[in-house]
Design an enzyme around this catalytic site. Structure first.
Site, short mmCIF file in Angstrom:
data_model
loop_
_atom_site.label_atom_id
_atom_site.label_comp_id
_atom_site.label_asym_id
_atom_site.label_seq_id
_atom_site.Cartn_x
_atom_site.Cartn_y
_atom_site.Cartn_z
N GLU A 9 0.75 -1.04 0.20
CA GLU A 9 0.19 -0.04 -0.11
C GLU A 9 0.87 1.38 -0.09
O GLU A 9 0.35 2.22 -0.42
CB GLU A 9 -1.07 0.14 1.14
CG GLU A 9 -1.91 -1.20 1.26
CD GLU A 9 -1.36 -2.02 2.60
OE1 GLU A 9 -0.07 -2.43 2.27
OE2 GLU A 9 -2.08 -2.29 3.48
N ASP A 52 -1.57 -4.95 4.04
CA ASP A 52 -1.40 -5.45 5.43
C ASP A 52 -2.21 -6.68 5.97
O ASP A 52 -3.19 -7.08 5.29
CB ASP A 52 -2.01 -4.35 6.28
CG ASP A 52 -1.06 -2.94 6.16
OD1 ASP A 52 0.10 -3.16 5.81
OD2 ASP A 52 -1.40 -1.83 6.55
N ASP A 77 -4.54 -7.77 7.83
CA ASP A 77 -5.72 -7.79 8.35
C ASP A 77 -7.00 -7.75 7.36
O ASP A 77 -6.67 -7.79 6.01
CB ASP A 77 -5.94 -6.22 9.25
CG ASP A 77 -5.47 -5.28 8.43
OD1 ASP A 77 -5.60 -5.45 7.12
OD2 ASP A 77 -5.51 -4.14 9.30
#
Length: 720
Positions: free
Chosen positions: A7, A80, A82
């Site tokens: 990201e 990430d 999650d």
């Protein structure tokens, strides 16, 4: 060439250091597509399917990624670890045409060479359960926010924003403030006796019990206090009991997201959004003379679990730097809460050799302070218990029992690194220096002191205590707390303001919460919201279809939404109740019998009353109007002449800028006093401000029932 997509550019720069040749690491710069901004973007009729759009500013980034993807032999999605990161990977795959049936998703809890290379050796498919969990939460919040906000704005005639979790958090703040405003102090008296055994040092004991009275006993007025004093003076004091013990204090668990935000607020004076912004940079990598270096593990977590290797390194570090006695006999193990996802580790430093002090000249002020906090807490979490010698003494005197206690540190344990002991007030005579006492030992009475006290109202929330309360109630998740705090303090709407660290609701918040509680009781119910959080988590574990979850919720929600718009105004064409809507040109009434009756009409919210006053600028008649801040006179020649004169009563003086304050009424009918210099000065008070400052604590003075006293609940100053 193998392409790795992350990201953040910072994250890309940090990872590139570990990979030599054959790899290209590029950043998507966050989400590449999302729900639209200007409309709901969720098809209620089509099983709640979301409509994702690519924002214009992302088109160049996508084009660059598409060019690289076509040339790549292999593509890895390294967003990430999650639900949010999983969803970003899925969006990237959808837009770039990457096969989701292939093992192209990699994840790591820390950005280190070992972790990244291990992840590249173990790619997996995108977890669609996690993607659906994120989609469900996003769609649900969009439906609630984009439905309730216009309804609230229409009803309250203000540009308001409401949200599924945000509004419950605001309700907590409003409810607490109402408790404080309704609180009536109760008088009580503390009575302390100064005593000593013959030939030994004096110590003080506090009155706590009376024979025949259940629970703690405190005299309720001066007369009772004087009576107790007389009885005590006529009584023989003796040691009723002595209890000695070695107390142990266990080290706290390493940080999770919520506890890091709480400590960041309490210890570093940072807001929750600031804490997460700094932590994000420490996770992704900070610039150093040796290139980007990542310092901490992933900062969005609800797990207190620690990797075995990390724990082993910590124990070796403790032994080397503090000594064997600071190493616990068995390694400390912590249990996460029942509803924790436990997807990855607690927040900890990646490399203990990178001490805070060694990086002090590289990190900025907030980065250094937060890294040191994380570093110290992790080391402390793996250390031995602190130990105290404690003694609790009960003293008898006639029908009364008085108590004191003492505590002496005999082994610092983990507190040598992270001191979480709270300073005890003298209220219970704690931590007194006591002589050697034995049971039934007689004591001399040297004097008695009486002190008038009043019970105190509940304490306002701070960001830290509000986050803790939300976590305890099961509302929100680690990734949402910072966003919620930011929305509550948003400068555009200012639902709450901060007085020192405390959150104080502004007048509009009362009206908004009352509206939401009346028309959307489920949304505002804490238990309902907590259960919804659990149901959303179940989707990530593959236990529920997200479409069905939202469909079940929407049945009741849609009824409440329709009820919120119905008014007492009747349609003059068919007699049906009118509903209030918000449109491009403001609020309007529409017949609830639509489409049979299509009658609409404007909402005449501003009443115009002619007066005998003449405009000082153009000579036209002035008319009385009512606006956001009360009544005012306006020129009838508007818009040619825009002259206005305030009719609001001036009462009091602003302590911040010295201008007069005006008596105003909120839409909920509550009187408050606001500065006439608004918006340059946004001071407001529920009581009349005098413009003076308290000589004891510096807070502003207010006038209440003819008395001038301090506005601070913690200060008892009254002007004589």
């Amino acid at each position: 060439m193998q392409l790795i997509i992350v990201e953040s550019p910072h994250k890309a720069n940090t990872i590139e250091k570990f990979l030599k040749g054959g790899y290209s690491v590029k950043a998507s710069k966050g989400h590449i597509r999302d729900l639209p901004v200007n409309y709901m973007g969720v098809s209620i009729a089509n099983n709640f399917e979301p409509h994702y759009v690519i924002t214009p500013e992302k088109k160049k980034d996508i084009k660059d990624l598409e060019t690289l993807a076509k040339k790549a032999d292999k593509i890895y999605l390294a967003t990430d670890p999650d639900r949010e990161g999983e969803a970003i990977s899925w969006h990237l795959a959808e837009v770039l045409g990457i096969d989701t049936n292939q093992a192209n998703r990699i994840e790591f809890n820390e950005i280190s060479e070992k972790a990244v290379k291990k992840a590249l050796e173990n790619p997996r498919k995108i977890d669609m359960n996690l993607v659906d969990a994120q989609q469900a939460r996003r769609v649900l919040d969009r439906i609630v926010g984009y439905s309730i906000s216009p309804a609230a704005s229409s009803r309250l005639n203000d540009n308001l924003s409401a949200g599924r979790v945000q509004s419950v958090a605001l309700k907590m703040v409003v409810d607490r403030e109402r408790e404080i405003l309704a609180f009536k102090p109760t008088e009580y008296w503390n009575i302390k006796a100064d005593v000593n055994p013959e030939g030994q040092n004096n110590f003080k004991v506090l009155l706590v019990e009376k024979q025949g009275v259940k629970g703690t006993f405190k005299p309720g007025n001066k007369e009772q206090a004087e009576q107790v004093e007389t009885e005590l003076k006529n009584s023989q004091f003796f040691v009723k009991s002595v209890k000695r013990a070695v107390m142990k204090s266990h080290a706290p668990a390493p940080y999770i997201t919520s506890t890091l935000q709480q400590d960041g607020s309490i210890r570093l004076n940072l807001t929750a959004p600031q804490v997460m912004q700094v932590a994000q940079r420490l996770y992704e990598g900070v610039e150093t003379p040796r290139g980007n270096i990542a310092l901490i593990t992933y900062m969005r977590t609800d797990s207190v679990r620690i990797a075995t290797d990390a724990q082993k390194s910590a124990l070796e570090y403790i032994k080397e730097n503090y000594g064997q006695e600071y190493v616990p006999s068995k390694p400390n193990v912590y249990r996460s809460k029942k509803d924790a996802q436990d997807a990855h580790e607690a927040i900890r430093p990646i490399d203990l050799s990178k001490t805070p002090e060694s990086l002090k000249d590289i990190l900025d002020k907030n980065q250094y302070k937060l890294y040191k906090l994380i570093y110290d807490r992790f080391i402390a979490s793996q250390m031995a218990e602190a130990k105290y010698d404690s003694v609790a003494v009960e003293v008898g005197a006639g029908n009364y029992v008085l108590k004191t206690s003492g505590k002496t540190l005999i082994f610092k344990g983990y507190t040598v690194v992270y001191d979480d002991t709270k300073k005890e007030e003298d209220e219970d005579s704690g931590n007194a220096l006591l002589p050697n006492l034995t049971e039934n030992q007689l004591l001399n009475l040297n004097g008695i002191t009486k002190e008038q006290k009043f019970t105190k109202p509940p304490v306002r929330y701070t960001e830290a205590t509000l986050i803790k309360h939300m976590e305890d109630k099961g509302i929100g998740r680690p990734s949402t707390y910072a966003t919620i705090m930011a929305k509550l303090s948003d400068k555009k709407r200012e639902y709450v303001r901060k007085e020192k660290k405390y959150l104080v609701p502004n007048p509009i918040s009362y009206d908004l919460i009352d509206f939401l509680v009346k028309y959307f009781p489920d949304i505002m119910n804490i238990s309902f919201t907590a259960k919804m959080e659990d149901d959303l988590d179940d989707i990530g574990e593959g236990g529920k279809d997200w479409h069905k979850l939202i469909a079940d919720f929407y049945v009741g929600f849609d009824k409440q939404l329709k009820n919120s718009k119905i008014t007492e105004v009747l349609c003059e064409k068919c007699g049906a109740p009118m509903i209030i809507n918000s449109g491009k040109y403001g609020n309007y009434y529409a017949c609830s019998n639509y489409p049979k009756c299509q009658n609409i009409k404007a909402v005449n919210e501003k009443v115009v009353i002619p007066t005998d006053k003449i405009c000082s600028k153009c000579g036209a008649i002035m008319v009385e109007r009512e606006g956001k801040f009360g009544k005012f006179l306006a020129c009838s020649n508007y818009p040619s002449c825009k002259n206005t004169v305030s009719m609001t009563e001036s009462v009091g003086v602003c302590p911040e800028c010295g201008k007069p304050t005006k008596k105003m009424t909120s839409r909920g009918g509550k009187v408050f006093y606001g500065c006439s210099n608004y918006p340059n000065c946004k001071f407001m008070s529920w009581d009349i401000p005098t413009g003076e400052k308290c000589p004891d604590c510096g807070a502003y003075l207010i006038e209440v029932e003819g008395k001038v006293k301090c506005s601070s609940k913690k200060c008892e100053y009254v002007k004589k």
